[in-house]
Structure formats: structure tokens, C-alpha cells
Write a protein that holds these residues in place. Structure first.
Motif, short mmCIF file in Angstrom:
data_model
loop_
_atom_site.label_atom_id
_atom_site.label_comp_id
_atom_site.label_asym_id
_atom_site.label_seq_id
_atom_site.Cartn_x
_atom_site.Cartn_y
_atom_site.Cartn_z
N GLY A 310 0.82 -1.21 0.00
CA GLY A 310 0.00 0.00 0.00
C GLY A 310 0.86 1.26 0.00
O GLY A 310 0.61 2.19 -0.76
N LEU A 314 1.00 3.94 -3.08
CA LEU A 314 0.62 5.33 -2.86
C LEU A 314 1.74 6.28 -3.31
O LEU A 314 1.53 7.19 -4.10
N PRO A 370 -2.56 8.04 5.86
CA PRO A 370 -2.03 7.10 4.86
C PRO A 370 -0.57 7.34 4.48
O PRO A 370 0.10 6.41 4.08
N THR A 392 -9.06 -0.64 9.42
CA THR A 392 -9.42 0.75 9.15
C THR A 392 -8.27 1.48 8.47
O THR A 392 -8.46 2.16 7.46
N LEU A 395 -7.79 0.34 4.93
CA LEU A 395 -8.87 0.86 4.09
C LEU A 395 -8.56 2.30 3.69
O LEU A 395 -8.68 2.68 2.51
N ILE A 396 -8.15 3.11 4.68
CA ILE A 396 -7.81 4.51 4.39
C ILE A 396 -6.65 4.57 3.40
O ILE A 396 -6.67 5.31 2.43
N TYR A 398 -5.56 2.33 1.14
CA TYR A 398 -5.87 1.91 -0.23
C TYR A 398 -6.85 2.86 -0.92
O TYR A 398 -6.75 3.07 -2.12
N THR A 399 -7.77 3.44 -0.14
CA THR A 399 -8.68 4.43 -0.74
C THR A 399 -7.86 5.63 -1.22
O THR A 399 -8.07 6.14 -2.33
N THR A 400 -6.93 6.06 -0.37
CA THR A 400 -6.09 7.20 -0.76
C THR A 400 -5.27 6.86 -1.99
O THR A 400 -5.06 7.70 -2.86
N PHE A 402 -6.11 4.83 -4.46
CA PHE A 402 -6.94 4.92 -5.67
C PHE A 402 -7.19 6.38 -6.05
O PHE A 402 -7.15 6.75 -7.22
N LEU A 403 -7.40 7.21 -5.04
CA LEU A 403 -7.62 8.63 -5.28
C LEU A 403 -6.37 9.26 -5.89
O LEU A 403 -6.42 10.03 -6.85
N TRP A 406 -5.71 8.30 -9.47
CA TRP A 406 -6.62 9.05 -10.35
C TRP A 406 -6.07 10.46 -10.57
O TRP A 406 -6.01 10.94 -11.71
#
Lengths: 434, 305
Positions: A310, A314, A370, A392, A395-396, A398-400, A402-403, A406
Motif C-alpha cells: 500500500g 501510494l 495514509p 481501518t 482501508l484509508i 488503499y482508498t487514498t 486509488f484517489l 486518479w
């Protein structure tokens, strides 16, 4: 999807076939070993002042008499009546002149050590401890306690910490080993992110400066190119890492076998103090081994791989965007510094706060952010972290990621086709909005 | 005219600057279409939109009647002006990589690469790294990587830059061969001689706008302003009589001959000109002065400024 695979395959094979990769894979563990071994050696041995110190002692008769011998690196001498001590000191024939003029040995404040060249901190402190021990012995003897009683009354060894889990089972606990495991993992992640993140960056830059990129983006989407690159390099890193683990494992096993044979041999030695010491150290070793064996391995390994990947994903997506935007290596610094700040900050936090309070508030907060969580989670996990917290944080993270992919893709898509002027942060913001 | 590519009222902006201003083009099927324009005219912007690298802000591009999108990538081959290859990769790996990117399976890719390497007689280069090749060799590989997947629409941006005359001719022959097989080709260059030699159609772009397009012969005819050149063996003792005609220029040409450029008036025919000057028996040449693409280009671009 197929395009990402084609790009990934190229990034992977080109790197793995590279001679530098093969050499580094075999050499790095040895180099790291030498580096750490070397630094530990120099920290403990090399820097120490090992020269024999000749010291004249004067003053308190009893104390002088008890010290009239050699200890460690000191050689204490009671000077002859006609010795010109000051002259010998100034000619550096002796290293110090110790005047023990205290009447009451309980307070050594007016005793003085006169030297020409200052002793090191360690030397001074071991001398101090020695004098205090001798003074205490004299005081005890004056109260009627014999030397033999004193020697047999000295307590040895260290207390051991035992952890009790929810089931009431007791386990050997070693804070040192947990800290070491955590620190090593976080350092590995830190290095991995920097080494392979900058590999992604250089790869993006190479395609841009060699003008290959325009040909490629006429066949694949810039997003696919970027993702293929990031994943390809990740795979290179994982391959190298696996190779290192296997190599280290083999090495550790080999060394372990060697030490076991040495231990077996030592048991056959005649019954002397030497044997006692070896057995003591073997017991210490087995305690350490027990502590290592009782670490929450499943959790540690899971957390390590989740955060290892991760964190790399990132940061490398940010590095890819930077690589796409710049035109030459020298322009990289201005962007690299602010981006790598959180990572360096993470290591600092990991070393200071976490060791003092691995489950404290500060540690918890930074293991949710993150940009620092990959490092902090890995430092904390040997001390035990709840799965909810791990989940938790992951999750934060991996969400970051993907963001960030992008956002980076937006910069990448425009950056790779922009030549000429050096980009600014303002340009980045503009490209994201476009 | 059967258009393979239609560009309809395309606009593209960078910040507030309009780099493609209402451009419309029709590129006929199976033809070589020349795209001309001074530096910074917006050629690359237009080409990148045609290669699906960027999208128009307004307007549509059609390929064979369908709105151009990413699904057409495999039908397009693009050789940009700024081009390069991976230096550390071998020739064969490089070509396989590009073939796979264009959707070929590994085995198909191998077949194609083998075919082209045999055709261009470069089989020996296969294991060499790009950094070991000369610039001309690298350009050849670059060209193969562009056409390897048999594109139906080929975009070539300054394809001859970096080639020596021998290799340039080889590539020129290949381009003509592809055209004869039905490939539609967009050819962007500064070199007018290439345009006149290869293209049937052209468009000139200047400051983001199309200022001229059409069939090359028709354009040249359109810019023909009844100028004729007469050539004489130089003789200082002859006095020429031009009274009925308007003499534009009198000069000694490259071959040391006296050359007059004369523009005919409305009521004059070329035969009148010939009749008048035929009395000078040192006359050796008479021809129409149809402007070259170069002249038309310079004329259009400078008049626009």
C-alpha cells in the motif's frame, strides 16, 4: 487490461534481466549485513578507548590499598615517596593522578582526578563505578562483613518480562526484540518506497526524455501505461525481496547450525567458570528464541505485506506523476523533497514516540494517516494492534491510493507530452482540473 | 470523393489559446494527404487528436464513418516527429512489445516481426540493443514499429528526418507500397519536395486555422496567374522588344541563359507570346510558370501575417 499486462511484462523483464538487478539481489544482503555489523562493531568496540591508563593513587589509605591493582583498562599505582608526580603527568608518563582525600567514604565529592588529556565519558564513568564499589566494600568490611560474604551476596542477571494474554497464558515478552522487528520492518518499507518509487519516476522520465512516450500513448491510455509501470516495478521489488528473504533464511540457518555445533562442543568442556558462562549465554539465547517464536507472526506478516504494498503504491503513483512532468533529473528535487517529507517524518515518529508508547494516542493517529501509516503500523504490530485498527488504516491507505492514482494519472496524461519549461505546482493543479 | 477520415469543425484550446480553430478536413481513402504548416501552426495538436492521444474540445473526427474513439487505436499507426525507442532493449524485444501493444498475440507478433525483419534485411540486428544502432538504423526500426500491425490509417510526422538519401528512398517506396495496398496516409512535413512527389491532396494550417486545402494539381492551377518563362541563349547584342507584354522579371538563370518572366493580359494567349518572341532565333525555351507548393505555401503564410 491486456495493455497493462504488456506494459507490466516489459517493465518487469527489462529490470530483472538487468545485470545490476542480479548483482544487487545477491550482494545487497551481504552489504547490509556488513553495514549493520560494521556500525554495531564501531559503536561498541571501535570508538572505545582501549589504551591502558596508568594512574597514581593517593589519599585514603584503605581505599588506595584496595585499589592497588589493575582493573579493566586501568593500572593503579601507589607512587614512591620521591616521585615527581606533576612532572610525570606533564611528560605523559602517566595518564592520571587520583587524589582520594575524603575522610568519610560515603561521600566522594572532594576526590579529584587530575589529568593532562581528558578521559572519555565511558572511561570516566567506569572508573567512577569502580571507586564506588571499592568504597562500599571497605565500608561494609568496617561494619564486620567479610569479603567472602560480600562476594557471595552480589545479585546477578536481569528480570524478565512475561505477558499474559486473554486466555491467561503466559508468554515470554521481549520489548527489545519487538522494537527491533518493528524498526527493521519500517526501515525496509522506507527503503523499498524510496528505491522502487524513484525507479518508477525514472522510468516515466526515461520514456519522456527518449521521446518514446508519444508512440506508446498512441497505443495505450496514459493511465494504463502508468499503472502497468507501477505494478511492474512493484513485482520487481517483490521478486528481489523474496530472493533476499530466501537468502537470509539460508544464511541464518547456516549460522544457527554452526552455533549449535559450538554449543554441543562446549558442553564437553571441563567444569569451569567458562562453561558456566556459556550455559548462561545459551539460556539467554533460548529466552530470546522463545520471545521471537512467540511474536504474532500471522499478524506481522499480513500487516507487513498489506502496508508494504500500500505504501509503495501510494508513493509511487505520486513519483510517477513527478517523473512525467519534469524534463530533466535536476528538476526532480524541488518536488521530491515535499513529497518524501511525510515518509521521513514517519520514521522519526516511529523511532521516538512509538518506542516510548507504541499504543499511545500519537502512534494511533499517525498510523491512520495514509502517508505515515505504512511505517507506523509496521513498528507497532509486534506490540499487538487490534485487527479493527489494522483494517481501518488499510482501508484509508488503499482508498487514498486509488484517489492518488486518479489524480496522478491526470497529471501524467498531460505531463508526458509537455516539453520545454520546468513545471510548477500551479501547473500540476491546472492539469488536474483540465 | 470517398473520405476515410473526416475532421468536422474541430476546436482545441490550451488555456485560453485556440490552437485548432474550426478545422475541417477530408482525407480520401487510400491516398497520401500532405499536411503543411509553419512551426507552431497547430499541426501536432491536430495530429495528436487524429492519433486519439488527445480529444477535440469541440467538433468530431470520423474514421470510416464512425466517430473516432479509443477502439480505433489498432487501426491507426502513428510515427511522431519527436520519437524514440527504449535504448536498453533489443531490436526484437522492442518490436514484439509494440506489436503486442497493438493487440497481437505473442505468436502473431513473432510472425510479423520476422516478416518485416526479413523484408528490410535486418535479421542480423535482432539481438542488438537500440543504443548500439546508428540513427538511420534506429529510424528503420521505428518505422517498422509503426506499420507492424498493418494500420488502415497511417500518420507520419516528418518521416524522413534523420534518414540518409538511400534509406529515405527505401522508406518512400514503402510508403507508396502501403498506399497501393489501400492504406490512407497523413503525411506532415516541412519539405515541399516530398509533398509534391508523394501527395495528391494537401492542407495548409497556419495559426491554428486551415488556410488552404484540396487536390495539389487543382491548387497549383488555382494559383497560376498566367505567367510564362522564355529562355534565350544570352547575347548582349540583341535588344528585345517587350512593348505589348508585361515583363515581370529578366534574369540570367542557373544555366547562364537569359530568362524573361512575362504575365499575359486578359486578351492575350500563349500563342501570341510565342509568335512575338520567335523572331529572336536565340530562343530555346518556353514554359508555363505554375507555382510550386513551396511558393504557394510561402505566399499564403506570409500574406496571412
Amino acid at each position: 487490461m491486456k495493455n497493462i499486462w504488456v506494459i507490466l511484462k516489459r517493465e518487469y523483464t527489462v529490470r530483472v534481466k538487468n545485470k545490476t538487478f542480479v548483482i544487487m539481489t545477491f550482494l545487497a544482503p551481504i552489504l547490509i549485513g556488513l553495514f549493520y555489523g560494521g556500525s554495531i562493531y564501531f559503536a561498541t568496540k571501535g570508538a572505545e578507548d582501549n589504551t591502558l591508563k596508568k594512574i597514581y593513587i593517593e589519599g585514603n589509605q584503605a581505599l588506595c590499598k584496595s585499589m592497588d591493582k589493575s582493573f579493566d583498562n586501568f593500572s593503579f599505582i601507589i607512587p614512591q615517596k620521591n616521585t615527581n608526580i606533576e612532572k610525570e603527568l606533564s611528560e605523559e608518563k602517566i595518564d592520571g593522578w587520583l587524589i582520594l582525600n575524603d575522610l568519610d567514604l560515603r561521600f566522594l565529592d572532594s576526590s579529584q582526578l587530575i589529568v593532562k588529556n581528558s578521559f572519555s565519558l565511558n572511561t570516566k564513568s567506569s572508573l567512577n563505578t569502580f571507586i564506588k564499589t571499592q568504597a562500599t566494600k571497605i565500608l561494609l568490611q568496617s561494619k564486620g562483613i567479610t569479603q567472602a560474604t560480600i562476594d557471595s551476596s552480589e545479585a546477578l542477571g536481569n528480570i524478565s518480562m512475561v505477558e499474559e494474554n486473554e486466555l491467561g497464558e503466559k508468554q515470554q515478552s521481549s520489548t527489545e526484540i519487538k522494537s527491533a522487528v518493528g524498526l527493521v520492518m519500517s526501515l525496509v518499507i522506507y527503503m523499498f518506497i524510496f528505491i522502487y518509487g524513484s525507479m518508477v519516476m525514472r522510468s516515466a522520465m526515461e520514456e519522456k526524455t527518449n521521446r518514446i512516450v508519444e508512440v506508446i500513448v498512441s497505443s495505450v491510455k496514459p493511465f494504463e501505461l502508468m499503472l502497468g509501470k507501477i505494478l511492474g516495478v512493484a513485482l520487481v521489488g517483490l521478486t528481489q525481496f523474496m530472493a533476499w528473504i530466501l537468502l537470509s533464511f539460508t544464511l541464518v540457518l547456516g549460522i544457527g547450525k554452526y552455533f549449535n555445533i559450538a554449543l554441543e562442543n562446549s558442553k564437553n568442556l571441563p567444569n569451569t567458570g567458562g562453561k558456566q558462562e556459556i550455559i548462561q549465554s545459551a539460556m539467554d539465547q533460548s529466552n530470546i528464541l522463545e520471545s521471537i517464536g512467540q511474536l504474532p507472526y500471522a499478524q506481522i506478516i499480513t500487516v507487513f505485506f498489506i502496508f508494504f504494498l500500500g505504501g509503495y503504491l501510494l508513493y509511487s503513483s505520486v513519483f510517477a506523476a513527478i517523473g512525467s512532468a519534469v524534463n530533466q533529473e535536476t528538476d526532480v528535487q524541488q518536488f521530491m523533497f515535499p513529497v518524501s517529507m511525510p515518509l521521513i517524518f514517519g520514521i522519526i515518529i516511529a523511532q521516538s514516540v512509538v518506542f516510548q508508547s507504541p499504543n499511545g494516542e500519537l502512534a494511533k493517529i499517525f498510523s491512520m494517516i495514509p502517508f505515515t501509516s505504512p511505517i507506523l503500523m509496521c513498528v507497532r504490530v509486534p506490540f499487538g494492534v487490534s485487527w479493527t485498527e489494522i483494517f481501518t488504516s488499510a482501508l484509508i491507505l488503499y482508498t487514498t491510493f486509488f484517489l492518488m492514482v486518479w489524480l496522478s494519472a491526470k497529471i501524467y496524461r498531460i505531463g508526458i507530452l509537455m516539453y520545454g519549461k520546468k513545471p510548477t505546482w500551479k501547473d500540476f493543479a491546472k492539469w488536474i482540473r483540465q | 470523393m470517398n473520405s476515410y477520415i473526416s475532421v468536422e469543425n474541430v476546436y482545441k484550446y490550451f488555456d485560453d489559446k485556440c490552437v485548432s480553430n474550426n478545422i475541417s478536413l477530408e482525407i480520401p481513402q487510400g491516398e497520401i494527404f500532405g499536411l503543411l504548416g509553419p512551426n507552431g501552426a497547430g499541426k501536432t495538436t491536430l495530429i495528436r487528436m487524429l492519433a486519439t492521444i488527445t480529444q477535440p474540445d469541440k467538433g468530431t473526427i470520423y474514421i470510416n464513418g464512425e466517430a473516432l474513439s479509443e477502439k480505433h487505436i489498432k487501426q491507426i499507426g502513428y510515427m511522431p516527429e519527436e520519437r524514440g525507442l527504449y535504448k536498453k532493449m533489443s531490436v526484437v524485444d522492442q518490436l514484439l512489445f509494440f506489436a503486442e501493444l497493438k493487440g497481437y498475440s505473442r505468436n502473431q507478433a513473432k510472425e510479423e516481426v520476422k516478416f518485416w525483419m526479413n523484408k528490410l534485411e535486418i535479421v542480423d540486428w535482432a539481438p542488438k540493443k537500440m543504443e548500439e544502432l546508428s540513427k538511420g538504423m534506429a529510424q528503420k526500426i521505428q518505422f517498422i514499429s509503426t506499420i507492424l500491425h498493418k494500420p488502415k490509417f497511417l500518420i507520419l510526422d516528418e518521416p524522413f528526418s534523420g534518414f540518409d538519401p538511400v534509406n529515405a528512398d527505401m522508406v518512400k517506396d514503402l510508403i507508396i507500397e502501403l498506399k497501393n495496398q489501400g492504406t490512407t496516409i497523413l503525411f506532415s512535413t516541412h519539405r515541399m519536395d516530398n509533398i509534391e512527389e508523394l501527395c495528391n491532396h494537401l492542407a495548409i494550417i497556419h495559426q491554428g486555422e486551415k488556410i488552404l486545402d484540396g487536390k495539389i494539381n487543382e491548387i497549383r492551377q488555382q494559383f497560376f496567374n498566367r505567367e510564362y518563362a522564355l529562355e534565350f541563349i544570352e547575347n548582349e547584342n540583341i535588344e528585345y522588344d517587350h512593348n505589348e507584354f508585361s515583363l515581370i522579371q529578366s534574369q540570367i538563370n542557373n544555366f547562364g541563359r537569359r530568362e524573361f518572366t512575362i504575365q499575359l493580359k486578359e486578351n492575350q494567349a500563349p500563342r501570341d507570346l510565342l509568335n512575338h518572341y520567335a523572331k529572336y532565333n536565340n530562343m530555346i525555351g518556353f514554359k508555363e510558370k505554375i507555382p510550386t507548393i513551396h511558393q504557394i505555401f510561402v505566399n499564403k503564410v506570409t500574406s496571412k501575417k
